[in-house]
Design a protein around this motif. Structure first.
Motif, mmCIF file in Angstrom:
data_model
loop_
_atom_site.group_PDB
_atom_site.id
_atom_site.type_symbol
_atom_site.label_atom_id
_atom_site.label_comp_id
_atom_site.label_asym_id
_atom_site.label_seq_id
_atom_site.Cartn_x
_atom_site.Cartn_y
_atom_site.Cartn_z
ATOM 1 N N LEU A 191 0.913 -1.166 0.060
ATOM 2 C CA LEU A 191 0.109 -0.021 -0.040
ATOM 3 C C LEU A 191 0.882 1.136 0.110
ATOM 4 C CD1 LEU A 191 -2.853 1.306 0.193
ATOM 5 C CD2 LEU A 191 -2.642 1.085 2.597
ATOM 6 N N ARG A 192 2.097 1.231 0.626
ATOM 7 C CA ARG A 192 2.771 2.256 0.989
ATOM 8 C C ARG A 192 3.549 2.605 -0.554
ATOM 9 N NH1 ARG A 192 4.379 4.977 5.296
ATOM 10 N NH2 ARG A 192 6.168 5.617 4.219
ATOM 11 N N GLN A 193 3.867 1.402 -1.229
ATOM 12 C CA GLN A 193 4.663 1.640 -2.544
ATOM 13 C C GLN A 193 3.588 2.223 -3.506
ATOM 14 O OE1 GLN A 193 7.686 1.612 -1.303
ATOM 15 N NE2 GLN A 193 8.350 0.759 -3.253
ATOM 16 N N THR A 194 2.490 1.569 -3.445
ATOM 17 C CA THR A 194 1.267 2.109 -4.262
ATOM 18 C C THR A 194 1.008 3.650 -4.249
ATOM 19 O OG1 THR A 194 0.361 0.004 -4.471
ATOM 20 C CG2 THR A 194 -0.987 1.885 -5.371
ATOM 21 N N ILE A 195 1.061 4.068 -2.948
ATOM 22 C CA ILE A 195 0.548 5.463 -2.913
ATOM 23 C C ILE A 195 1.944 6.324 -3.215
ATOM 24 C CG2 ILE A 195 0.521 7.306 -0.985
ATOM 25 C CD1 ILE A 195 -1.509 5.074 0.265
ATOM 26 N N SER A 196 3.097 5.913 -2.728
ATOM 27 C CA SER A 196 4.237 6.573 -3.415
ATOM 28 C C SER A 196 4.437 6.766 -4.763
ATOM 29 C CB SER A 196 5.547 5.664 -2.584
ATOM 30 O OG SER A 196 6.838 6.402 -3.029
ATOM 31 N N PHE A 235 4.543 10.930 -5.716
ATOM 32 C CA PHE A 235 5.789 11.431 -5.710
ATOM 33 C C PHE A 235 6.789 10.835 -6.624
ATOM 34 C CE2 PHE A 235 4.077 10.603 -1.128
ATOM 35 C CZ PHE A 235 3.671 11.903 -0.745
ATOM 36 N N ASP A 236 7.570 11.851 -7.159
ATOM 37 C CA ASP A 236 8.362 11.572 -8.120
ATOM 38 C C ASP A 236 9.593 10.931 -7.593
ATOM 39 O OD1 ASP A 236 6.745 13.003 -10.250
ATOM 40 O OD2 ASP A 236 7.668 14.916 -9.783
ATOM 41 N N GLU A 237 10.033 11.220 -6.516
ATOM 42 C CA GLU A 237 11.252 10.724 -5.932
ATOM 43 C C GLU A 237 10.734 9.298 -5.166
ATOM 44 O OE1 GLU A 237 13.379 13.492 -3.538
ATOM 45 O OE2 GLU A 237 13.041 14.929 -5.582
ATOM 46 N N GLU A 238 11.427 8.340 -4.913
ATOM 47 C CA GLU A 238 11.157 7.093 -4.619
ATOM 48 C C GLU A 238 11.302 7.227 -2.972
ATOM 49 O OE1 GLU A 238 12.949 3.450 -5.854
ATOM 50 O OE2 GLU A 238 12.530 4.044 -8.088
ATOM 51 N N ASP A 239 12.354 8.139 -2.589
ATOM 52 C CA ASP A 239 12.707 8.217 -1.221
ATOM 53 C C ASP A 239 11.828 9.187 -0.350
ATOM 54 O OD1 ASP A 239 13.734 10.388 -2.549
ATOM 55 O OD2 ASP A 239 15.945 10.256 -1.279
ATOM 56 N N THR A 240 10.930 9.731 -0.873
ATOM 57 C CA THR A 240 10.081 10.718 -0.200
ATOM 58 C C THR A 240 9.481 9.998 0.992
ATOM 59 O OG1 THR A 240 9.361 11.828 -2.133
ATOM 60 C CG2 THR A 240 8.067 12.324 -0.227
ATOM 61 N N ALA A 241 9.653 10.541 2.241
ATOM 62 C CA ALA A 241 9.305 9.927 3.512
ATOM 63 C C ALA A 241 7.823 10.387 3.639
ATOM 64 C CB ALA A 241 10.167 10.472 4.778
ATOM 65 N N PHE A 242 6.757 9.601 4.045
ATOM 66 C CA PHE A 242 5.400 10.127 4.301
ATOM 67 C C PHE A 242 4.682 9.085 5.406
ATOM 68 C CE2 PHE A 242 5.023 7.223 0.836
ATOM 69 C CZ PHE A 242 4.069 6.255 0.881
ATOM 70 N N GLU A 243 3.669 9.718 5.848
ATOM 71 C CA GLU A 243 3.015 8.923 6.972
ATOM 72 C C GLU A 243 1.585 8.804 6.504
ATOM 73 O OE1 GLU A 243 4.461 9.996 11.212
ATOM 74 O OE2 GLU A 243 3.530 11.701 10.232
ATOM 75 N N MET A 244 1.046 7.612 6.546
ATOM 76 C CA MET A 244 -0.332 7.312 6.321
ATOM 77 C C MET A 244 -1.080 7.332 7.373
ATOM 78 S SD MET A 244 -0.077 4.050 3.373
ATOM 79 C CE MET A 244 0.673 2.956 4.713
ATOM 80 N N LEU A 280 -10.523 5.436 2.859
ATOM 81 C CA LEU A 280 -10.000 6.714 2.680
ATOM 82 C C LEU A 280 -8.759 6.812 3.538
ATOM 83 C CD1 LEU A 280 -13.228 9.166 3.363
ATOM 84 C CD2 LEU A 280 -12.105 8.022 1.075
ATOM 85 N N VAL A 281 -7.492 7.498 2.799
ATOM 86 C CA VAL A 281 -6.224 7.689 3.275
ATOM 87 C C VAL A 281 -5.875 8.931 3.219
ATOM 88 C CG1 VAL A 281 -3.758 6.538 3.075
ATOM 89 C CG2 VAL A 281 -5.664 5.004 2.800
ATOM 90 N N ASP A 282 -5.400 9.516 4.349
ATOM 91 C CA ASP A 282 -4.662 11.022 4.339
ATOM 92 C C ASP A 282 -3.188 10.784 4.313
ATOM 93 O OD1 ASP A 282 -7.154 12.171 4.425
ATOM 94 O OD2 ASP A 282 -7.319 12.165 6.409
ATOM 95 N N ILE A 283 -2.406 11.306 3.552
ATOM 96 C CA ILE A 283 -0.859 11.219 3.533
ATOM 97 C C ILE A 283 -0.351 12.829 3.988
ATOM 98 C CG2 ILE A 283 0.995 10.952 2.089
ATOM 99 C CD1 ILE A 283 -1.434 9.663 0.335
ATOM 100 N N LYS A 284 0.526 12.745 4.839
ATOM 101 C CA LYS A 284 1.517 13.834 5.107
ATOM 102 C C LYS A 284 2.950 13.550 5.049
ATOM 103 C CE LYS A 284 -1.407 15.402 8.988
ATOM 104 N NZ LYS A 284 -1.511 16.059 10.358
ATOM 105 N N VAL A 285 3.466 14.364 4.340
ATOM 106 C CA VAL A 285 4.946 14.342 3.876
ATOM 107 C C VAL A 285 5.678 14.651 5.254
ATOM 108 C CG1 VAL A 285 6.996 15.204 2.500
ATOM 109 C CG2 VAL A 285 4.671 14.786 1.717
ATOM 110 N N CYS A 286 6.664 13.972 5.482
ATOM 111 C CA CYS A 286 7.436 14.250 6.677
ATOM 112 C C CYS A 286 8.392 15.095 6.391
ATOM 113 C CB CYS A 286 8.137 12.868 7.069
ATOM 114 S SG CYS A 286 7.172 11.537 7.631
ATOM 115 N N LEU A 287 8.600 16.039 7.417
ATOM 116 C CA LEU A 287 9.471 17.286 6.865
ATOM 117 C C LEU A 287 10.850 17.135 7.422
ATOM 118 C CD1 LEU A 287 7.151 20.312 7.351
ATOM 119 C CD2 LEU A 287 7.662 19.094 5.439
#
Length: 102
Positions: A46-51, A55-64, A95-102
């Motif tokens: 699921l994380r991979q599909t959302i990523s 996101f263009d970059e594979e290493d973008t850190a995010f939370e679901m 429904l999934v909310d996604i936040k990018v980790c800063l």
């Protein structure tokens, strides 16, 4: 411990949230969990599909997150979290909310 084997088919509607929780982007897609996947693989896929969709970059850190019955954001970081979120599904949409980790 024996790995759990599950079969899961659903439509995911994912919202990318800004810092102020305003919606920046939405994607809707089918998600099928293969029976041979164990529980950790399901969350990983699921994380991979959302990523790949957001996101263009594979290493973008995010939370679901999913929203519980009270409207609170609840993190999806394990299989158990995912199953609790699936239990909150409405109108056959997960429904999934996604936040990018800063």
């Amino acid at each position: 411990m024996v790995a759990r084997r599950i079969s899961l088919k659903m439509v995911v509607k994912a919202y990318l949230l800004a810092e102020d929780e305003a919606v920046k982007e939405i994607h809707k897609f089918p998600f099928v969990c293969e029976e041979e996947w164990d529980a950790p693989t399901t969350v990983y896929e699921l994380r991979q599909t959302i990523s790949m969709r957001f996101f263009d970059e594979e290493d973008t850190a995010f939370e679901m997150f999913y929203r519980d019955g009270e409207g609170n954001l609840v993190a999806i970081s394990s299989y158990e979290d995912l199953m609790m979120g699936v239990a909150c599904m409405k109108d056959d949409l997960f429904l999934v909310d996604i936040k990018v980790c800063l």
